[in-house]
Design a protein around this motif. Sequence first.
Motif, PDB file in Angstrom:
ATOM      1  N   ASP A 171       0.838  -1.203   0.000  1.00  0.00           N
ATOM      2  CA  ASP A 171       0.000   0.000   0.000  1.00  0.00           C
ATOM      3  C   ASP A 171       0.875   1.256   0.000  1.00  0.00           C
ATOM      4  O   ASP A 171       0.672   2.179   0.793  1.00  0.00           O
ATOM      5  N   TYR A 182       2.410   1.820   3.393  1.00  0.00           N
ATOM      6  CA  TYR A 182       1.520   1.915   4.562  1.00  0.00           C
ATOM      7  C   TYR A 182       1.102   0.547   5.109  1.00  0.00           C
ATOM      8  O   TYR A 182       0.141   0.461   5.870  1.00  0.00           O
ATOM      9  N   HIS A 227      -2.535   0.358  11.741  1.00  0.00           N
ATOM     10  CA  HIS A 227      -2.520  -1.048  11.329  1.00  0.00           C
ATOM     11  C   HIS A 227      -1.106  -1.502  11.019  1.00  0.00           C
ATOM     12  O   HIS A 227      -0.192  -0.685  10.880  1.00  0.00           O
ATOM     13  N   PHE A 266     -11.627   0.942   0.665  1.00  0.00           N
ATOM     14  CA  PHE A 266     -11.218   0.534  -0.682  1.00  0.00           C
ATOM     15  C   PHE A 266     -12.263  -0.449  -1.239  1.00  0.00           C
ATOM     16  O   PHE A 266     -12.010  -1.661  -1.316  1.00  0.00           O
ATOM     17  N   PHE A 307      -8.537  -1.210   5.747  1.00  0.00           N
ATOM     18  CA  PHE A 307      -7.971  -0.746   4.469  1.00  0.00           C
ATOM     19  C   PHE A 307      -7.830  -1.966   3.540  1.00  0.00           C
ATOM     20  O   PHE A 307      -8.817  -2.590   3.215  1.00  0.00           O
ATOM     21  N   GLN A 314      -3.787  -5.466   5.579  1.00  0.00           N
ATOM     22  CA  GLN A 314      -3.464  -4.481   6.628  1.00  0.00           C
ATOM     23  C   GLN A 314      -4.371  -4.736   7.835  1.00  0.00           C
ATOM     24  O   GLN A 314      -5.581  -4.480   7.777  1.00  0.00           O
ATOM     25  N   ARG A 350       4.170  12.310  11.067  1.00  0.00           N
ATOM     26  CA  ARG A 350       2.834  12.235  10.472  1.00  0.00           C
ATOM     27  C   ARG A 350       2.174  10.955  10.962  1.00  0.00           C
ATOM     28  O   ARG A 350       2.685   9.849  10.737  1.00  0.00           O
ATOM     29  N   ASP A 375      -0.575   8.415  10.640  1.00  0.00           N
ATOM     30  CA  ASP A 375      -1.434   8.012   9.521  1.00  0.00           C
ATOM     31  C   ASP A 375      -2.796   7.521  10.010  1.00  0.00           C
ATOM     32  O   ASP A 375      -2.905   6.831  11.025  1.00  0.00           O
ATOM     33  N   ALA A 376      -3.821   7.869   9.264  1.00  0.00           N
ATOM     34  CA  ALA A 376      -5.171   7.304   9.444  1.00  0.00           C
ATOM     35  C   ALA A 376      -5.672   7.388  10.884  1.00  0.00           C
ATOM     36  O   ALA A 376      -6.259   6.441  11.412  1.00  0.00           O
ATOM     37  N   GLU A 435      -3.254  12.877  10.069  1.00  0.00           N
ATOM     38  CA  GLU A 435      -3.795  12.588   8.745  1.00  0.00           C
ATOM     39  C   GLU A 435      -5.210  12.069   8.979  1.00  0.00           C
ATOM     40  O   GLU A 435      -5.425  10.891   9.246  1.00  0.00           O
ATOM     41  N   HIS A 458      -0.157  12.216  -2.283  1.00  0.00           N
ATOM     42  CA  HIS A 458      -0.023  10.865  -2.861  1.00  0.00           C
ATOM     43  C   HIS A 458      -1.357  10.137  -2.939  1.00  0.00           C
ATOM     44  O   HIS A 458      -1.465   9.112  -3.585  1.00  0.00           O
ATOM     45  N   ASP A 459      -2.383  10.651  -2.243  1.00  0.00           N
ATOM     46  CA  ASP A 459      -3.680   9.976  -2.223  1.00  0.00           C
ATOM     47  C   ASP A 459      -4.632  10.575  -3.254  1.00  0.00           C
ATOM     48  O   ASP A 459      -4.344  11.580  -3.896  1.00  0.00           O
ATOM     49  N   ARG A 518      -4.005   5.502  -7.790  1.00  0.00           N
ATOM     50  CA  ARG A 518      -3.205   6.544  -7.120  1.00  0.00           C
ATOM     51  C   ARG A 518      -1.760   6.538  -7.608  1.00  0.00           C
ATOM     52  O   ARG A 518      -1.050   7.540  -7.514  1.00  0.00           O
ATOM     53  N   ARG A 521       2.152   9.265  -8.631  1.00  0.00           N
ATOM     54  CA  ARG A 521       3.310   9.083  -7.739  1.00  0.00           C
ATOM     55  C   ARG A 521       4.524   8.955  -8.655  1.00  0.00           C
ATOM     56  O   ARG A 521       5.035   7.857  -8.892  1.00  0.00           O
TER      57      ARG A 521
HETATM   58  C1  GLC Z   1      -3.467   6.864   4.662  1.00  0.00           C
HETATM   59  C2  GLC Z   1      -2.472   6.988   3.535  1.00  0.00           C
HETATM   60  C3  GLC Z   1      -2.926   6.151   2.376  1.00  0.00           C
HETATM   61  C4  GLC Z   1      -3.071   4.717   2.810  1.00  0.00           C
HETATM   62  C5  GLC Z   1      -3.986   4.611   4.030  1.00  0.00           C
HETATM   63  C6  GLC Z   1      -3.931   3.250   4.647  1.00  0.00           C
HETATM   64  O1  GLC Z   1      -4.688   7.399   4.334  1.00  0.00           O
HETATM   65  O2  GLC Z   1      -2.312   8.332   3.180  1.00  0.00           O
HETATM   66  O3  GLC Z   1      -2.027   6.242   1.302  1.00  0.00           O
HETATM   67  O4  GLC Z   1      -3.586   3.938   1.765  1.00  0.00           O
HETATM   68  O5  GLC Z   1      -3.589   5.512   5.040  1.00  0.00           O
HETATM   69  O6  GLC Z   1      -2.715   3.031   5.269  1.00  0.00           O
END
Ligand code: GLC
Length: 650
Positions: A141, A144, A184, A226, A248, A252, A282, A284-285, A326, A395-396, A520, A524
């Motif tokens: 991912d 991630y 995760h 997703f 996700f 994950q 940062r 994440d999520a 994020e 990147h998203d 995505r 990138r």
């Molecule tokens: C965050 C990241 C994304 C990723 C998701 C799951 O939103 O920016 O790219 O797919 O987390 O880890």
Amino acid sequence: MYEQVSHSLLNDILIRLNPEIKQQQIRHFYTRLGANFYSIHSLFQVLYGDRDDFEEQAQRLVETMARQYIVRSDQAKETDLEREKNHNWFLSQEWVGMAMYSDGFAGNLEGLITKLHYIQELGVNMIHIMPILQCPIGKSDGGYAVSDFRKVDDRFGDLDSLNLLSEDLKKRDILLTLDVIVNHTSNEHEWAKKARQGDKKYQDYYYVFDNREIPDMFEENMPEVFPETSPGNFTWDEEMQKWVMTVFNDYQMDLNYSNPAVFIEMLDIILFWANQGADIIRLDAVAFLWKKIGSTCQNEREAHLILQLMKDCCQVTAPGVLFIAEAIVAPVEITKYFGEDAINAKECEIAYNATYMSLLWDAVATKNTRLLYQGLKSIPDKLEGATWLNYIRCHDDIGLGFDDADIQAVGFEPAKHRRFLIDYYTGVYKDSIARGLPFGQNDKTGDARISGSLASLIGLQAALESADQDGIDKAVHHILLLNSMIMSFGGIPLLYYGDEIGSLNDCTYLNDENKANDSRWAHRPTIDWEKAELRHQPGTVEHRIFSAVKKMIAVRKEISAFSDFNNRELIQLDNPHLFAFSRFDLQRSSSGVLVVGNFDSRPQYLDLNVVSQTFKIQQGQIKDLFSGSTPALFKDQLVVPPYHFYWLSD
Ligand code: GLC
């Protein structure tokens, strides 16, 4: 704050401290621990107070913070002290960021060191390197899905190359942002492997279930992140013979924060990266950190408590380090990640301004700023000591996360309006010049999001393909208009690598079976350094964009009214194609800056009498700070050319 229960627990913890820790001279650590312990204890108690091993876990928590403090470098400790004295340092307009994949930008971390001159040439002084932790090949991912939180993936380098990079960045006064993926792990992480082999201790690190009974209840309220590639929120694990929560991708596995061992492990990892030279982490999520049956499992109160606890603990060990949240969630929810019921930010100091980003794209597609105004009015004021990351692309994908009520308020029908935006950006709409790609289409809900690079979405790709000079000019202006909006809004502008030279979609991802189903990857890019050289050649698109962005950054750094102290006022105009706001310095000692952007393809005018209430202008002396010249005026009417912006002052 002093309070008996927490104070007596702290005393007990200190008495029982491991002798290795006790013998250290760590005065600053103890002072900060004393100052934050009431809050740490209260949060830990709410989250884990009903457990028999509560005190034992609290002891482990304090020892984890102490151990990471002991190994923190002297240089980092000095920076901590400096930032404590000047705690609003990051609200200054001097910061400009860029997010990048180190492999796409320069091959790997060592390659990145050789390209720092480029970042510096542009004026960027904060970089976010996309995740560099070890991930399984294929099921990553984009970094991630981490299989080892303490190891740099061989593809990018190792801890030594990261340390070299971080030293070089320090010499250049460039801040380093690193990711920690807190929600995760990959299903190939050591904890996951043990859980899958049947180890009960590690099964408690995740959400695992014997049958569908509980998963089905969760599913009733949980949206799908997703839907195309990983529908649902649970995956059957053959090895474990159990269902595991995977919000996700199916590889994950969501971490279970109702287990304090998970919290302590993840805090240790955050502090580990803080000690590797990160100025900013940062997270994440973060909206997903707490799961509750009957809820969407996003933005839960406990998710905020976990973040507050992470912040309080980080302030004890590494107080100079900032957190980015994020949380790409509804406007009213995003500001909560700064902390609620407080004056100063107490969760994350920085958050992605996803609302502003998606509203800017709305204004581009509609050539109309009504929803932009309306949506911004829905964002509650930030706390003090908090700032936005303002961005155009990252990147998203681009989600159309604005409020239905706001869409209705400006006269559109929400479902139709969203459909129009998707069709516009994916080139389905007949007059569209955008070359985006759909992402995350959900046939059940009709939702979809958008992938694509800034240049491809704005029309540069289409114009280049048809050698349409006028289209190229317009696209370049449009790109600069959007840049001017994130540079002046208040917050840290976060550029996305490649956009500064107009990188187009890169569709080679379609040849890689591990990426082909995730659009995505189209945005990138791998930087073509020969193309980047064209930034020195006047007349090229690369030169036009790069040199203007560079100038914008330099001018931004000189304008103190562009610092972020809630010092902005939107200016409502009759003209629906213009967007205007004023920025002022805190004392309002100078006249500040009037920012105006025209989102239309035709020239528009602004009646200066309308803005004169909020923005005092001396007639005849108005100047655009970006170009240094006086814009065209007819009497009190200011002419704003198509896709043009002004930073006006007198
Ligand atoms: C965050 C990241 C994304 C990723 C998701 C799951 O939103 O920016 O790219 O797919 O987390 O880890």
